[in-house]
Design an enzyme around this catalytic site. Structure first.
Site, PDB file in Angstrom:
ATOM      1  N   LYS A  37       0.732  -1.391   0.087  1.00 19.20           N
ATOM      2  CA  LYS A  37       0.319   0.333  -0.148  1.00 19.20           C
ATOM      3  C   LYS A  37       0.667   1.304   0.064  1.00 19.20           C
ATOM      4  CE  LYS A  37      -2.948   1.839   3.547  1.00 19.20           C
ATOM      5  NZ  LYS A  37      -3.496   1.768   4.667  1.00 19.20           N
TER       6      LYS A  37
ATOM      7  N   LYS B  16       0.622   5.673  -0.616  1.00 20.84           N
ATOM      8  CA  LYS B  16       0.385   6.702  -0.142  1.00 20.84           C
ATOM      9  C   LYS B  16      -0.230   7.806  -1.045  1.00 20.84           C
ATOM     10  CE  LYS B  16      -0.047   6.191   4.260  1.00 20.84           C
ATOM     11  NZ  LYS B  16      -1.000   6.349   5.052  1.00 20.84           N
TER      12      LYS B  16
ATOM     13  N   ASP C 209      -4.117   5.063  -0.365  1.00 20.56           N
ATOM     14  CA  ASP C 209      -4.754   5.696   0.362  1.00 20.56           C
ATOM     15  C   ASP C 209      -4.194   6.826   0.248  1.00 20.56           C
ATOM     16  OD1 ASP C 209      -5.219   6.321   3.055  1.00 20.56           O
ATOM     17  OD2 ASP C 209      -3.797   5.112   4.044  1.00 20.56           O
TER      18      ASP C 209
ATOM     19  N   ASN D   4      -6.084   9.140   2.581  1.00 23.51           N
ATOM     20  CA  ASN D   4      -5.892   9.950   3.775  1.00 23.51           C
ATOM     21  C   ASN D   4      -6.744  11.064   3.943  1.00 23.51           C
ATOM     22  OD1 ASN D   4      -2.893   8.495   3.689  1.00 23.51           O
ATOM     23  ND2 ASN D   4      -4.048   8.550   6.052  1.00 23.51           N
TER      24      ASN D   4
ATOM     25  N   GLU E 221      -8.341   3.577  -0.861  1.00 26.20           N
ATOM     26  CA  GLU E 221      -8.757   4.001   0.556  1.00 26.20           C
ATOM     27  C   GLU E 221      -8.643   6.246   0.678  1.00 26.20           C
ATOM     28  OE1 GLU E 221      -6.218   1.881   3.388  1.00 26.20           O
ATOM     29  OE2 GLU E 221      -6.279   3.729   5.316  1.00 26.20           O
TER      30      GLU E 221
ATOM     31  N   GLU F  45     -10.576   3.554   9.256  1.00 23.43           N
ATOM     32  CA  GLU F  45      -9.451   4.325  10.961  1.00 23.43           C
ATOM     33  C   GLU F  45     -10.096   5.495  11.363  1.00 23.43           C
ATOM     34  OE1 GLU F  45      -6.697   4.424   7.954  1.00 23.43           O
ATOM     35  OE2 GLU F  45      -6.101   6.178   8.782  1.00 23.43           O
TER      36      GLU F  45
ATOM     37  N   ASP G 175     -10.470   0.054  13.556  1.00 26.95           N
ATOM     38  CA  ASP G 175      -9.323  -0.043  14.574  1.00 26.95           C
ATOM     39  C   ASP G 175      -8.908  -0.321  15.607  1.00 26.95           C
ATOM     40  OD1 ASP G 175      -6.850   0.523  15.936  1.00 26.95           O
ATOM     41  OD2 ASP G 175      -5.756   1.953  14.249  1.00 26.95           O
TER      42      ASP G 175
ATOM     43  N   HIS H 132      -6.934  -1.331  10.507  1.00 28.80           N
ATOM     44  CA  HIS H 132      -6.472  -0.209  10.473  1.00 28.80           C
ATOM     45  C   HIS H 132      -5.161  -0.591  11.005  1.00 28.80           C
ATOM     46  CE1 HIS H 132      -4.794   3.289  11.775  1.00 28.80           C
ATOM     47  NE2 HIS H 132      -4.478   3.607  10.019  1.00 28.80           N
TER      48      HIS H 132
HETATM   49 MG   LIG Z   1      -5.249   5.034   5.908  1.00 26.54          MG
END
Ligand SMILES: [Mg+2]
Length: 368
Positions: free
Chosen positions: A160, A162, A191, A193, A217, A243, A266, A293
């Protein structure tokens, strides 16, 4: 078996160089570890991501449950769900989670069963993905690709990375570089975020399809449940989130709104293992798989305990605290999976000597 004392300790390990996702730059890794001592001399451990504030809340909460039966987890959680004092979600959810996890660890020690077995032990192997691909000063496409290959050399078959900090075109180049390095058979996850607005997330979903991304994600701020549900319906690639939801109420709303294809609950922030099991059940009712997560030593037990646990997030080499806090590490199996240890409770013992180097502060609750 009564709770005699609760110690909350804050550990911090600086990163060799700061790492960033789309929304934050991290200079250090922080954990608050809760150790619950019983009158019989057992010690259960739990933890969450946090600093001195989470530590102080954990001590305050600990004072409320000293003297209670250590096996009555649900009763303890009910006492600690005092909205008037602690508010809802946020740091208090994290501190409460660390306490719940420590109580589960104690129950495992008493019963001689691992958390995985206490939860029902659905399988003994769960695929893991290596989480990395952060942004860092001087990190170019080739070092990103090298990092992905390094993850595979550990035995992982999934990686994974970013996205969301660089401009969309550059991020698609980063994804292309990793896909071309790892080949077509590796699961590649991205991801953001929560870094995109709705329109940009939609454009990115279109761009990402070409690279056979296994999930996208937190494409947008997950508090925008309607926006994420609309994106999920249109994206053409699986959307993952969970998460950042720190209460079962928020999580349940997002699940029922079909805001994700995969739930990343999580246990460190959704009322511990007790809350995580509820979240997983809510997801099951909507046909949504769970891929917890963070913190593989904790979540390997949980993902392997439910039929719809599909992935465990696996950190390797990202920070000193993660690398050094346990005597035994959770290693990848040669088929890219991880297996819960068949040892009582969490089954991972802290390396107290090494961990002590990272100690920032500590507080205790208990009889004076
Ligand atoms: Mg994440």
């Amino acid at each position: 078996m009564k709770i005699a004392k609760i110690a909350a300790t804050w550990y911090q390990a600086p990163f060799a160089r700061p790492i960033a996702n789309s929304t934050f730059t991290y200079g250090a890794s922080n954990k608050v570890v809760v150790r619950i001592h019983t009158d019989g001399g057992l010690v259960g451990t739990g933890w969450t991501n946090g600093t001195g504030l989470a530590m102080a809340i954990a001590r305050d909460m600990g004072q409320r449950i000293v003297g209670r039966d250590a096996l009555d987890r649900t009763a303890a959680l009910a006492v600690l769900a005092d909205d008037k004092v602690y508010g809802r979600g946020g740091l208090s959810a994290k501190s409460r989670s660390a306490i719940d996890i420590a109580l589960w660890d104690l129950a495992g020690q008493v019963s001689g069963l691992s958390i995985h077995r206490m939860l029902g032990a659905h399988r003994d192997r769960v695929p893991a993905y290596v989480a990395g691909g952060y942004y860092a000063e001087g990190k170019d496409l080739s070092s990103l690709a090298e990092e992905a290959l390094g993850a595979l050399s550990l035995g992982a078959r999934a990686f994974k990375m970013k996205i969301g900090l660089a401009d969309p075109k550059r991020d698609l180049e980063r994804v292309a570089a990793v896909r071309s390095a790892v080949g077509p058979d590796v699961a590649l996850l991205v991801d953001a975020n929560g870094g995109y607005d709705r329109a940009t997330a939609r454009l990115m979903a279109d761009g990402l399809r070409e690279f056979d991304v296994a999930w996208f994600e937190e494409p947008i701020d997950s508090r925008d449940v309607e926006g994420q549900a609309a994106l999920r319906a249109a994206a053409g690639i699986p959307i993952a989130s969970g998460e950042s939801e720190h209460s079962l109420h928020e999580m349940g709303y997002a699940i029922r709104s079909r805001a994700m294809d995969v739930l990343n609950a999580d246990a460190q922030c959704v009322d511990g293992i007790t809350g995580w099991a509820v979240a997983a059940q809510m997801a099951a009712e909507e046909g949504i798989p769970v891929a917890p997560h963070g913190d593989q030593e904790l979540h390997v037990h949980l993902a392997a305990a439910v039929p719809h646990g599909t992935f465990v997030e696996y950190y390797h080499g990202v920070n000193a605290l993660r690398e050094e806090m346990f005597v035994e590490r959770l290693e990848l199996n040669d088929d890219g999976t991880v297996s819960p240890p068949d040892r009582p409770g969490l089954g991972f013992v802290f390396d107290e000597e090494r961990l002590a180097r990272f100690r920032r502060d500590g507080l205790e609750a208990g009889a004076a």
